[in-house]
Enzyme design. Structure first.
Site, PDB file in Angstrom:
ATOM      1  N   CYS A 388      64.106  72.315  29.405  1.00  0.00           N
ATOM      2  CA  CYS A 388      64.778  71.264  28.873  1.00  0.00           C
ATOM      3  C   CYS A 388      66.021  70.858  29.017  1.00  0.00           C
ATOM      4  CB  CYS A 388      64.443  71.412  27.250  1.00  0.00           C
ATOM      5  SG  CYS A 388      62.790  71.377  26.483  1.00  0.00           S
ATOM      6  N   ASP A 420      61.059  58.031  17.460  1.00  0.00           N
ATOM      7  CA  ASP A 420      60.169  59.226  17.099  1.00  0.00           C
ATOM      8  C   ASP A 420      60.051  60.160  17.889  1.00  0.00           C
ATOM      9  OD1 ASP A 420      60.199  58.597  14.253  1.00  0.00           O
ATOM     10  OD2 ASP A 420      58.428  57.413  14.566  1.00  0.00           O
ATOM     11  N   ASP A 421      59.378  61.344  17.690  1.00  0.00           N
ATOM     12  CA  ASP A 421      59.098  62.234  18.506  1.00  0.00           C
ATOM     13  C   ASP A 421      57.736  62.044  19.152  1.00  0.00           C
ATOM     14  OD1 ASP A 421      61.082  64.135  18.127  1.00  0.00           O
ATOM     15  OD2 ASP A 421      60.008  64.891  16.389  1.00  0.00           O
ATOM     16  N   ASP A 438      48.686  58.803  36.129  1.00  0.00           N
ATOM     17  CA  ASP A 438      48.974  58.770  37.784  1.00  0.00           C
ATOM     18  C   ASP A 438      50.630  59.222  37.620  1.00  0.00           C
ATOM     19  OD1 ASP A 438      47.249  58.418  39.987  1.00  0.00           O
ATOM     20  OD2 ASP A 438      46.752  56.854  38.880  1.00  0.00           O
ATOM     21  N   ASP A 461      43.569  52.095  37.590  1.00  0.00           N
ATOM     22  CA  ASP A 461      42.339  52.852  37.023  1.00  0.00           C
ATOM     23  C   ASP A 461      41.573  52.212  35.972  1.00  0.00           C
ATOM     24  OD1 ASP A 461      42.506  54.728  38.776  1.00  0.00           O
ATOM     25  OD2 ASP A 461      44.069  56.314  37.599  1.00  0.00           O
ATOM     26  N   GLY A 511      57.853  57.963  26.591  1.00  0.00           N
ATOM     27  CA  GLY A 511      57.884  58.709  27.696  1.00  0.00           C
ATOM     28  C   GLY A 511      58.740  59.863  27.736  1.00  0.00           C
ATOM     29  N   ASP A 600      38.867  51.812  42.415  1.00  0.00           N
ATOM     30  CA  ASP A 600      39.923  51.731  43.000  1.00  0.00           C
ATOM     31  C   ASP A 600      40.264  52.535  44.097  1.00  0.00           C
ATOM     32  OD1 ASP A 600      40.592  53.609  41.416  1.00  0.00           O
ATOM     33  OD2 ASP A 600      42.859  52.985  41.010  1.00  0.00           O
TER      34      ASP A 600
END
Length: 723
Positions: A388, A420-421, A438, A461, A511, A600
């Site tokens: 981390c 938020d988490d 990806d 995708d 993210g 694809d």
């Protein structure tokens, strides 16, 4: 592992000064400084050889600096965009792609634009400015192709205009094309040159039958070009007289002169900001200088030295322009006239060979004599945490996220703005959740463009399964740099990604961001679809037509970047433009059309993904290689030994193929080439082929029929028959 940077030096414009400065800085990098070049074109024209290019003495590659290759060799980031505004107070550039680029130090070498004020605000349609020279050659080619026999007038009888009309005359002579040519001057021929030079060049004009009009005033009257009160009899008018500052400087807070050129002092620094430098035609030097390339070349040494000194807090050196310089004027054929400011001049083929040798020596600096500089090693005492501890600092992350404006889809209860988490998404009970992930390292060091491509690659995708994008999670790795630079990169990368996600109607909901040795990005994307409308690889039926929506070869083109000298900027530029084409319009075009199977084209290459369809659908495929679209230069690069590192593994697909000896191995390599952000392959019923291609075209997609689906012959091990 490259050394961490803490300052951004941005060079705007790929002019002569900047091209030379990049070489100089590469040979002795400034510690802790990251260099970025911004230019709207991947090729930069060398003005000294432009007449020779028009005349037919040189090729495009011989006369243009390949900026992609130059930046790759000098470890410079390349941003292909035009700067539309400069805010020196905030040290920020606005780019024409809608993004922003921040800097700590800035240098400008963007040339000049024709002064069209004599023609008023409404430019007659037959008038074509020669500058900027970067786009002139393409305009010239289009004109000569559309007008096999025409009249042309060049306005401006200085060095540029006189060389240009003689070059065009030589082109007409070589091509045996009748061209009626005129050269027009508001005063005399070649003002400022010695009488002996004017006599020699006038003789060349006479030899080509070029009409010369002196003391002629050219005006615009109601959209018609008028010369001394009479309509000018010319199908096209090339404007080669007078220049002024480009419109960019009107959208900046820099101090400029009356003609819009950036005012600089003798150390090449802006009057209004010591952190901004300028050189070449865009700069207004204290002592007025002719707008000639020779000054830009000579300024490069001072510019490189002063950029280094200013950044490192050392004394700067004044630029001392030469009082006289050697002038070598092209005279159409392999002929030139030389002078050095006095009354004497020399002309003839020997002078042209002299000029040719000088010009080629200059261009070799950016062709086979590019510096091969290894990046500086990191400080061995600098440690980078794992776990981390590798997360990007909260300040950098917060700054980057605060500027984003992701669109919000229904059902997003907690997204990127909630802190938020985890994201909270309410999913409709009657919809299928289609999810994909990806992630890959950056193959270009331009965060905005890479962010766009990474998002499009991930979204593909969903489109391949006829799902509608809904939400996305980002996974980002930033290079080990100062937190300020990391924040800049993250802002640009996420701005590019959110641009494409918003275009797709996909909400960024959160993210994870860490730091590491190399920039990388990927997205987990969620999409929705009805069960009966999903596309799969299973379902292809004998008689189906196979349609491909993008050319292949991106793996080869990106591999060429690792080969340095084999890279071609115009090929790579076409490739990156193709990678930025979303598969969304292709999916939308055929969403209501019978599609039996779809996928694809990505890492396994065209053959690998076609084999997946064969395996899942229990069919065979006939592939027409002549119909398969290729990116420009793909076969040339393969024959020159350039292939992707994944290509060898992908060639296992050939075990499932049958072909005769007439198929070139380079083409087989291209068919196995791994693709990034590749196109879609559709299997549509044969009777719907014409309608499907028409629907794609109406949606801006250049779909191509490349083969047919066949009945699988169980006695034949081959699934794909390559013709």
């Amino acid at each position: 592992m490259t050394s961490a940077a803490n300052l951004d030096l941005v060079l705007v414009g790929g002019g002569h000064s900047h091209c030379l400065v990049l070489r100089m800085l590469a040979m002795a990098p400034i510690p802790g400084v990251r260099v970025t070049l911004v230019s709207p074109e991947p090729l930069s024209a060398y003005s000294g050889m432009l007449p020779g290019l028009i005349a037919g003495h040189y090729s495009l590659e011989e006369t243009h600096v390949d900026l992609y290759r130059l930046c790759l060799a000098t470890h410079t980031r390349f941003v292909q965009a035009a700067v539309t505004a400069i805010n020196s107070q905030q040290r920020r550039l606005e780019l024409n792609d809608g993004s922003q680029l921040e800097y700590d130090w800035l240098s400008l070498d963007v040339g000049a634009t024709p002064d069209l004020s004599p023609l008023g605000y409404s430019l007659p349609k037959q008038v074509v400015p020669v500058k900027p020279v970067s786009g002139f050659y393409a305009r010239w080619q289009q004109w000569v192709n559309d007008n096999p026999s025409a009249s042309l007038a060049v306005v401006g009888a200085g060095a540029g205009g006189t060389e240009m009309v003689l070059a065009i005359a030589e082109y007409g002579r070589q091509q045996q094309r009748p061209l009626s040519l005129s050269l027009i001057s508001g005063s005399i021929l070649l003002p400022g040159y010695a009488a002996s030079v004017r006599r020699k060049m006038q003789a060349r004009l006479d030899d080509y039958g070029i009409r010369f009009l002196e003391n002629t005033l050219v005006e615009n009257q109601g959209g018609q070009v008028i010369a001394n009160g009479q309509p000018l009899d010319a199908d096209q008018v090339l404007w080669c007289t007078g220049v002024r500052g480009i419109p960019l400087f009107a959208n900046s807070d820099l101090n400029c002169d009356k003609k819009g050129f950036v005012k600089i002092n003798d150390t090449l620094q802006s009057h209004s900001d010591a952190r901004v430098f300028a050189a070449g035609d865009c700069a207004a030097f204290p002592q007025p200088l002719p707008k000639a390339g020779v000054y830009a070349v000579r300024q490069a040494m001072t510019l490189a030295r002063n950029l280094r000194a200013a950044i490192q807090g050392q004394p700067l050196t004044p630029y001392r322009p030469q009082s006289r310089f050697l002038s070598l004027l092209s005279a159409g054929g392999k002929d030139a006239v030389a002078s050095r400011g006095g009354s004497l001049s020399l002309g003839g083929p020997l002078i042209w060979r002299w000029k040719d040798r000088i010009d080629r020596a200059f261009m070799r600096k950016f062709q086979d004599q590019l510096p091969r500089m290894a990046p500086a090693l990191s400080d061995p005492d600098t440690l980078h945490c794992a776990g981390c501890g590798a997360k990007v600092g909260s300040d950098a992350l917060g700054e980057a996220l605060s500027a984003l404006q992701p669109q919000i889809n229904p059902g997003i209860e907690a997204g990127v703005d909630a802190a938020d988490d985890a994201a909270v998404i309410q999913w409709p009970e009657n919809r299928k959740l289609v999810q994909s992930l990806d992630f890959f390292p950056a193959f270009i060091d331009e965060p905005y463009r890479f962010g766009r491509i990474a998002a499009l690659h991930s979204l593909s995708d969903l489109y391949a399964m006829n799902a509608t994008p809904h939400s996305a999670l980002a996974n980002i790795t930033l290079g080990w740099n100062h937190p300020r630079l990391q924040a800049r990169d993250l802002r640009r990368l996420m701005a590019g990604a959110v641009h494409e996600l918003n275009q797709a109607g996909c909400t960024l909901v959160g993210g994870h961001t860490i730091e590491g040795p190399q920039m990388a990005a990927g997205f987990t994307v969620n999409g929705g679809a009805d069960s009966d409308t999903l596309w799969h690889k299973k379902g292809a039926t004998p008689g189906d037509t196979i349609i491909l929506t993008k050319p292949i070869g991106s793996g080869v083109q990106l591999a060429a970047m690792m080969h340095g000298a084999k890279l071609r900027g115009r090929w790579l530029g076409s490739t990156l433009d193709t990678l930025l084409q979303s598969n969304g319009p292709a999916r939308d075009a055929l969403a209501s059309t019978p599609v039996h199977a779809c996928t694809d084209i990505t890492g396994f290459g065209l053959l690998g993904h076609l084999q997946e369809i064969c395996s899942q659908s229990q069919v065979a495929i006939a592939l027409e290689t002549a119909a398969v679209p290729l990116l420009p230069g793909t076969i040339d690069l393969i024959k020159d030994g350039v292939t992707s590192t994944l290509n060898e593994a992908n060639r296992s697909a050939l075990l499932h193929c049958a072909h005769d000896d007439t198929i070139d191995d380079a083409m087989l390599t291209a068919l196995c080439d791994p693709q990034t952000s590749g196109g879609l392959v559709f299997c549509v019923p044969g009777e719907h082929t014409s309608d499907a291609l028409q629907r794609l075209a109406m949606n801006g997609v250049n779909g191509v029929a490349i083969g047919k689906v066949l009945v699988k012959d169980e006695k034949n091990a081959a699934s794909i028959f390559i013709k």
